[in-house]
Structure formats: C-alpha cells, structure tokens
Scaffold this motif. Structure first.
Motif, PDB file in Angstrom:
ATOM      1  N   LYS A 196     121.950  52.327  41.184  1.00 15.81           N
ATOM      2  CA  LYS A 196     122.840  51.204  41.471  1.00 15.81           C
ATOM      3  C   LYS A 196     123.134  51.234  42.965  1.00 15.81           C
ATOM      4  O   LYS A 196     123.388  52.310  43.522  1.00 15.81           O
ATOM      5  CB  LYS A 196     124.162  51.331  40.707  1.00 15.81           C
ATOM      6  N   THR A 197     123.089  50.087  43.599  1.00 12.20           N
ATOM      7  CA  THR A 197     123.420  50.006  45.018  1.00 12.20           C
ATOM      8  C   THR A 197     124.233  48.740  45.251  1.00 12.20           C
ATOM      9  O   THR A 197     124.154  47.785  44.464  1.00 12.20           O
ATOM     10  CB  THR A 197     122.151  50.025  45.902  1.00 12.20           C
ATOM     11  N   ALA A 198     125.015  48.743  46.325  1.00  7.72           N
ATOM     12  CA  ALA A 198     125.915  47.618  46.590  1.00  7.72           C
ATOM     13  C   ALA A 198     125.817  47.204  48.047  1.00  7.72           C
ATOM     14  O   ALA A 198     125.512  48.014  48.924  1.00  7.72           O
ATOM     15  CB  ALA A 198     127.360  48.002  46.256  1.00  7.72           C
ATOM     16  N   MET A 246     127.701  42.321  46.162  1.00  2.00           N
ATOM     17  CA  MET A 246     126.959  42.445  44.911  1.00  2.00           C
ATOM     18  C   MET A 246     126.576  43.893  44.634  1.00  2.00           C
ATOM     19  O   MET A 246     126.213  44.631  45.549  1.00  2.00           O
ATOM     20  CB  MET A 246     125.693  41.587  45.029  1.00  2.00           C
ATOM     21  N   VAL A 247     126.677  44.288  43.366  1.00  2.00           N
ATOM     22  CA  VAL A 247     126.115  45.558  42.903  1.00  2.00           C
ATOM     23  C   VAL A 247     124.847  45.239  42.123  1.00  2.00           C
ATOM     24  O   VAL A 247     124.859  44.400  41.215  1.00  2.00           O
ATOM     25  CB  VAL A 247     127.111  46.325  42.007  1.00  2.00           C
ATOM     26  N   ILE A 267     123.012  42.407  37.622  1.00  2.00           N
ATOM     27  CA  ILE A 267     123.757  42.051  38.835  1.00  2.00           C
ATOM     28  C   ILE A 267     125.245  41.954  38.492  1.00  2.00           C
ATOM     29  O   ILE A 267     125.616  41.321  37.492  1.00  2.00           O
ATOM     30  CB  ILE A 267     123.299  40.691  39.402  1.00  2.00           C
ATOM     31  N   THR A 268     126.089  42.556  39.326  1.00  2.00           N
ATOM     32  CA  THR A 268     127.533  42.475  39.134  1.00  2.00           C
ATOM     33  C   THR A 268     128.178  41.916  40.396  1.00  2.00           C
ATOM     34  O   THR A 268     127.909  42.391  41.500  1.00  2.00           O
ATOM     35  CB  THR A 268     128.141  43.859  38.830  1.00  2.00           C
ATOM     36  N   ASP A 269     129.010  40.905  40.214  1.00  2.00           N
ATOM     37  CA  ASP A 269     129.750  40.324  41.339  1.00  2.00           C
ATOM     38  C   ASP A 269     130.985  41.172  41.611  1.00  2.00           C
ATOM     39  O   ASP A 269     131.881  41.269  40.778  1.00  2.00           O
ATOM     40  CB  ASP A 269     130.159  38.886  40.981  1.00  2.00           C
ATOM     41  N   ARG A 270     131.029  41.783  42.787  1.00  2.00           N
ATOM     42  CA  ARG A 270     132.186  42.592  43.171  1.00  2.00           C
ATOM     43  C   ARG A 270     132.882  42.011  44.405  1.00  2.00           C
ATOM     44  O   ARG A 270     133.495  42.740  45.184  1.00  2.00           O
ATOM     45  CB  ARG A 270     131.736  44.034  43.438  1.00  2.00           C
ATOM     46  N   SER A 271     132.782  40.715  44.569  1.00  2.00           N
ATOM     47  CA  SER A 271     133.359  40.064  45.749  1.00  2.00           C
ATOM     48  C   SER A 271     134.849  40.321  45.892  1.00  2.00           C
ATOM     49  O   SER A 271     135.380  40.364  47.005  1.00  2.00           O
ATOM     50  CB  SER A 271     133.110  38.557  45.701  1.00  2.00           C
TER      51      SER A 271
END
Length: 317
Positions: A196-198, A246-247, A267-271
C-alpha cells in the motif's frame, strides 16, 4: 537544469508536469531555487547568479502589470513603501503577503498578512490615504507562530508548490503506522510484492479507448505510477476521480528494464487527512471540505486562499 526549469515554468500550463514536480526535479539536480520575493522576483521565473528565482507569475491571481510596477520601483524597506512607490491596490498587497513574498521586508506570511490588512491602498485619494494610515496605527499584537505544515499548505494554495516541504511529510508518521509505504519504498519493493502506498494525485490518464487507467501520485520521496484496469475502475470510480490524496493497494511489477508499476486493485480516498496540515496546538484553521479552507488567518472578505490546498491533478474526462 535551471534555465530549462525556468522556461517550463514560464510556459505553464502545459503537459502533465505540475510546477511542484518541475521545481523538485531541479532541486534534485542541485539547482538552488529561491523563493518569490518583492525585492528580487520579476514576473517570469529567471536565473539569478546561477540560481533559479521564482517569479511573481507563480502567485495565483497576481497581475503582470503589478509585477512590472514592482520591478520598476525597487528597492523597498517596508510594505507601506511598496504600496506607495509601486502604486499597488490592496488586493496585490494581500496576495503578496499570502504568498509569503515579503521576507526581505522582515515580514513572514502571518505578519505580512496583518500589515497588508492595516496598510491603505495607494489607489486611495491623498487625504483619504493619510486618514487611513492614521486610523491604522494600532497597538502591536503578538501573532502566534505559523507551523511549517500550515506554511506548506498555504504555499501550495498560492503558488502550487512549496520550498519548505511536501504535504505528505507531515502525515508520514500516521501512514507509516498503518504500514503504508512511501513512493521510494514502493519503487524499491520486490517484483510481486503486495503493498500500500499513498500520495498526492498528480495525473489520471486514460489513453484513447484503452482498458486501463494510469495514475501518478507523489510524496516527499518521489512518485509512484499505478495502473488500474477499467473493470476495477468502474467499481471504484468515485474514489479514483475524487481523491486529492490517495492510498493505492496493489502488486508491484518490475520490468526487465527496471520500470516499476503498481498494479492497483483497491483505491482509497484519504483527502480528509489534508485537514491535519492546518491543525496545531496554537493555530486551528478548519477546512470546509477535505481540501478547502473555511476561514482565513485574519478576517477579510474574499480571502485568496479560499481555494484548494493542492492544485488540481491533470485528468481525463
């Protein structure tokens, strides 16, 4: 590299490279990049004794005729002298302060903002300006120190880059605790590794009618290029298209030539984590949405930093 970077910055917007990327690449090649400053910057980005001096054109909303007037009237020793000699309107003073371009006047962003608020525009009639200066003589106020994370957020808002840091470095401990890698760690991972990377989203591309989406994210260590198949994109469209931060979870694929891609599966939105850039023990500037300021550092209508913390990514539609 300095001349090449200046030319690309002066030609923006063009291509898929954001100003922050161009400046970071120049610094990685040992180019001395100097901040925007009213006593040294021209309109364009220019070479200054072997260094790259950022130009006033980088300030969002700033006008070229203001920059020409500033260059013709230099040097300045105070904000009032700047307003008077360059005949600048109040908006120009506010933008310069918000862009942290008053350091040679011994004013940082917060102090500069306060002084800009108190300094009358030179566009006022003579006697009105004199009366305004009289009324502006207020007691000195001890302003709280602005944390570096908030400076970086404000830099990105005003100039789409920062020489003080990258937004991701202030979130690094949180992401590391979740086992989320940096872009550099992802690039160094073994072929086939699940990671996992962001990072901040730079581009989202869908060439022609291809069945893959190419996503580029950036952090303080570099960039990660990810590929997401269309069938997975349709299930995660909102997160893919809405994310500012994004992650990406997926499998590292390394070609024989050494090119690394992250084959994305989730995809995860971490805004919303960008709110943390403005949280400090002494300063609390809440955000109205995940990437917008709801209130300014000091009160006035139509603050120029009522914009996105991060510049828009280059996207397909």
């Amino acid at each position: 590299p300095a001349i090449f970077t200046a030319a690309l910055l002066n030609s923006q917007p063009m291509g898929f490279y954001a100003p922050a990327q161009l400046v970071q690449d120049a610094r990685n090649h040992q180019v001395d990049v100097r901040a925007i400053d009213v006593n040294f910057s021209a309109w364009d980005n220019e070479i200054e004794v072997g260094a790259l001096r950022l130009g006033l054109r980088q300030i969002g909303g700033f006008h070229k005729d203001w920059a020409v007037a500033i260059a013709a009237a230099r040097p300045f020793t105070s904000l009032e002298e700047l307003a008077r000699k360059a005949r600048l309107p109040a908006r120009a003073l506010h933008l310069l302060a918000d862009a942290d371009a008053l350091r040679s006047l011994n004013l940082d962003r917060r102090a500069g903002g306060w002084e800009a608020r108190r300094t009358p525009s030179d566009e006022l009639p003579l006697f009105a300006a004199a009366d305004a200066r009289e009324l502006a003589q207020e007691p000195e106020i001890a302003l709280p120190v602005m944390p570096v994370s908030e400076h970086v957020a404000a830099d990105y808002q005003m100039t789409r880059m920062s020489l003080k840091g990258h937004p991701m470095e202030f979130l690094r401990d949180m992401f590391a605790a979740e086992g989320i890698l940096t872009c550099a760690q992802t690039d160094a991972a073994k072929h086939g590794a699940r990671v996992k990377t962001a990072g901040v989203v730079l581009t989202r591309q869908r060439p022609g009618k291809g069945n893959a989406i190419f996503i580029t994210i950036e952090d303080e260590t570099g960039v990660t290029n990810a590929l997401l198949w269309s069938r997975l994109f349709e299930r995660q469209r909102r997160a893919v298209m809405a994310s500012r931060l994004m992650v990406i979870e997926g499998e590292v694929q390394r070609s024989k030539e050494g090119v690394v891609h992250l084959m994305a599966t989730h995809i995860t939105d971490r805004s919303h984590e960008l709110e943390r850039l403005s949280h400090d023990h002494d300063v609390n500037v809440p955000l109205s949405r995940s990437d917008e300021f709801a209130q300014p550092v000091y009160p006035r209508h139509g603050h120029p930093r009522d914009v996105r913390i991060l510049p828009k990514s280059r996207d397909f539609h």
